[in-house]
Structure formats: C-alpha cells, structure tokens
Enzyme design. Structure first.
Site, short mmCIF file in Angstrom:
data_model
loop_
_atom_site.label_atom_id
_atom_site.label_comp_id
_atom_site.label_asym_id
_atom_site.label_seq_id
_atom_site.Cartn_x
_atom_site.Cartn_y
_atom_site.Cartn_z
N SER A 275 6.96 -53.72 -14.83
CA SER A 275 6.87 -52.82 -15.98
C SER A 275 7.30 -51.41 -15.61
O SER A 275 7.07 -50.96 -14.48
CB SER A 275 5.43 -52.80 -16.50
OG SER A 275 5.22 -51.74 -17.40
N TYR B 241 -3.38 -51.25 -15.59
CA TYR B 241 -2.26 -52.16 -15.83
C TYR B 241 -1.09 -51.80 -14.91
O TYR B 241 -0.50 -52.68 -14.26
CB TYR B 241 -1.84 -52.08 -17.29
CG TYR B 241 -0.55 -52.81 -17.59
CD1 TYR B 241 -0.50 -54.20 -17.58
CD2 TYR B 241 0.61 -52.11 -17.90
CE1 TYR B 241 0.68 -54.88 -17.84
CE2 TYR B 241 1.80 -52.78 -18.17
CZ TYR B 241 1.82 -54.16 -18.15
OH TYR B 241 3.00 -54.82 -18.42
#
Length: 312
Positions: free
Chosen positions: A126, A151
């Site tokens: 990501s 995350y």
C-alpha cells in the site's frame, strides 16, 4: 498457470480473478467472507465466475496455518496475496486484528510457499507505507520509516517479510504498492463510494480537514493490469508503485463526483482524522520500466464507469 488468489472475493481480488480466468489461467480463491463490510457484497463479486470450469472457491481464513499448508500442496505456480484487513482508520481501533491478519496470515502463506514448490509470490502492499515521507512524488527507494497507522505498519512489515523470504529461501517475491484504488465493486467505506452515495441521496459529505489533502487515485483496471504483468515476471525481490494516474485534492474529487452524478454536493467540515496523510503521489517510472505499465484511466473516465456500475 495454476494461481492461488487470496482475498479473491474482494473489490480488487474479484477483478483480478476475472482477468486471470479470461486469459486462461486455473484460479483457486481463498476468502473468509468476514464482516468488515457486508459479506453478501463479496459473494456477488464472484457470482459471475462460480460456475467457471477453471475456478475453485475455498472459504477459509489465512490465519489458519493448516488450511494454508493444505492449499499450497496444490502445486501453484503463483500466489497473488490480496487478502488483508484494509483501511487506515479502522486499524486505529483494532490494531491487534490488523497485525494477526496482515502479518501472521502473510507468514502462513510465505511458510507454505517455501515448503511447497516456491511459487512466485505477488504481495499487495500500500502507498500508506510512505506515511509522512516529505518528497513527492514517492519513489520506491524513498525512506519509509514514518508510517502513521497500524495498517501502514502491517503493510511495511509485509514488504520486509517478502524480502526476508527471498533472501533466506530464494522465494521470488514482488510487493506492489497500490495507490487509492477505486472503481466498480469498491468497498462501501471508500471515499468515492461514500461521496457518490451521499450526493445521490442528497446527504451531506463529511470532509476531514479543509479538503486540501491530495490523493493519487488509480482505477481498478489499471491495478489489474499491473498485477497481471507482475504475475508473468520473475523479480527476485522488488517493490513497485502502482499509481501515478491522477492526483487531486479531496475537494476537487468531490467536485468531479458532483459533475459525474449531475448534482451538487453538501459539505460538512470536521477536524483532520488521525492516521490520514496529507498527500499521496506515485512515481510510476519503475512500473513502466519493469512492468511496461502506465496508468491510462483518468478520474473522470473512472468515475463515469463507477457510476454506470452503481446505477445501471
């Protein structure tokens, strides 16, 4: 090729699965259909491929090591690992869950891959790993030591584990850093989905901060092209950005959604949300060089396709 896709019932995963089947691959999907959002949505994502002769669905959790070991005895040539707990903001509320799914789940897959045939391993990372890295656009060799959400930390840990398994075991791995993916089937908690739904219903849109935050939006079809290109190549170990299509501010995005829908947006401003970065922007030179990939879908084109899917 025989390919295992984890998280294949999700937004990006279901598009990848369809593209692989279309080109003639044999695809097995493992997905736990968790309740992060309505599992019925994910089941609809796969409805069109359930009867395909080259498709197999296994319902299960990547944290289940015995299940993963059994699966990986299927002599796969490639693992496309898309399964994860997604989202910056929810990870602030339950970091332990994100750690167990995104890190322990990945470890199970890497261990199984080393034990059973060493299939090429494509890992979905990501853009959040860049965190507060000050230089834009972000390049793969920029420092990534300042992630600002659990995350993001789990995704950076995933990259390091992929490197480690390549270094120690010779497992061929590539980490693809996705930049704000959108398009048909996107999760209902994502910005474009929420903005579009609010404008259609005449509800106000909550903007965290002043709306000047910049995001690099990448259409799901361009992401799929990148994943399929990565499936075909051997890298040893690489990290590659998948983005660089178009960066716009949150307010500009809302204006674009309004144009697409044909209605004005109502806005409510609130304080910035912890964990949100002020800007994302991908340097896509490495993707062009190693994957032959250049994003080709503009935000206006992508929003129109999303609306046509949402309101057929």
């Amino acid at each position: 090729m025989k390919i295992l896709v984890t998280g294949g019932a999700g937004f990006i995963g279901s598009h990848v699965v369809e593209a692989l089947l279309k080109r003639g691959d044999e695809v097995t999907v493992v997905d736990d259909f968790n309740d992060y959002y309505d599992p019925a949505i994910k089941r609809r994502n796969l409805a069109g491929v359930l009867d395909h002769p080259s498709f197999r669905l296994v319902e299960g959790d990547i944290r289940d090591r015995a299940l993963i070991e059994t699966l990986l005895q299927g002599e796969f040539e490639v693992v496309v690992h898309l399964a994860a707990r997604a989202g910056v903001r929810p990870s602030l509320k339950d970091p332990v869950l994100y750690e167990t799914v995104n890190v322990i789940g990945l470890l199970n897959l890497l261990e199984g891959a080393v034990q059973f045939g060493k299939p090429r391993f494509v890992f979905a990372s990501s853009s959040s790993v860049y965190g507060l890295s000050p230089r834009l656009p972000w390049r793969e060799d920029d420092p990534v030591d300042c992630p600002i959400s659990p995350y993001a930390v789990t995704k950076r840990m995933g990259e390091l584990l992929c490197y480690n398994y390549n270094h120690i075991h010779g497992l061929d791995t590539v980490a693809l850093r996705f930049f704000t993916v959108y398009g048909p089937r996107q999760r209902p908690d994502m910005a474009i989905a929420k903005f579009t739904r609010a404008i259609l219903q005449g509800d106000p849109i909550t903007v965290f901060g002043d709306g000047s935050a910049i995001r690099d939006f990448t259409y799901v079809g361009d992401i799929v092209d990148g994943v399929l290109a990565a499936v075909e190549r051997r890298f040893g170990f690489e990290i590659i950005n998948l983005g660089g299509a178009q960066s716009i501010t949150v307010l500009e995005l809302i204006q674009a959604v309004s144009r697409t829908v044909g209605r004005e947006a109502k806005l409510i401003f609130q304080a910035p949300f912890p964990g949100d970065v002020p800007a994302t922007l991908a340097d896509s030179a490495k993707a062009q060089r190693l994957l032959g990939l250049s994003p080709k879908t503009s935000i206006d084109q992508g929003l129109q396709r999303y609306l046509e899917w949402l309101v057929p």
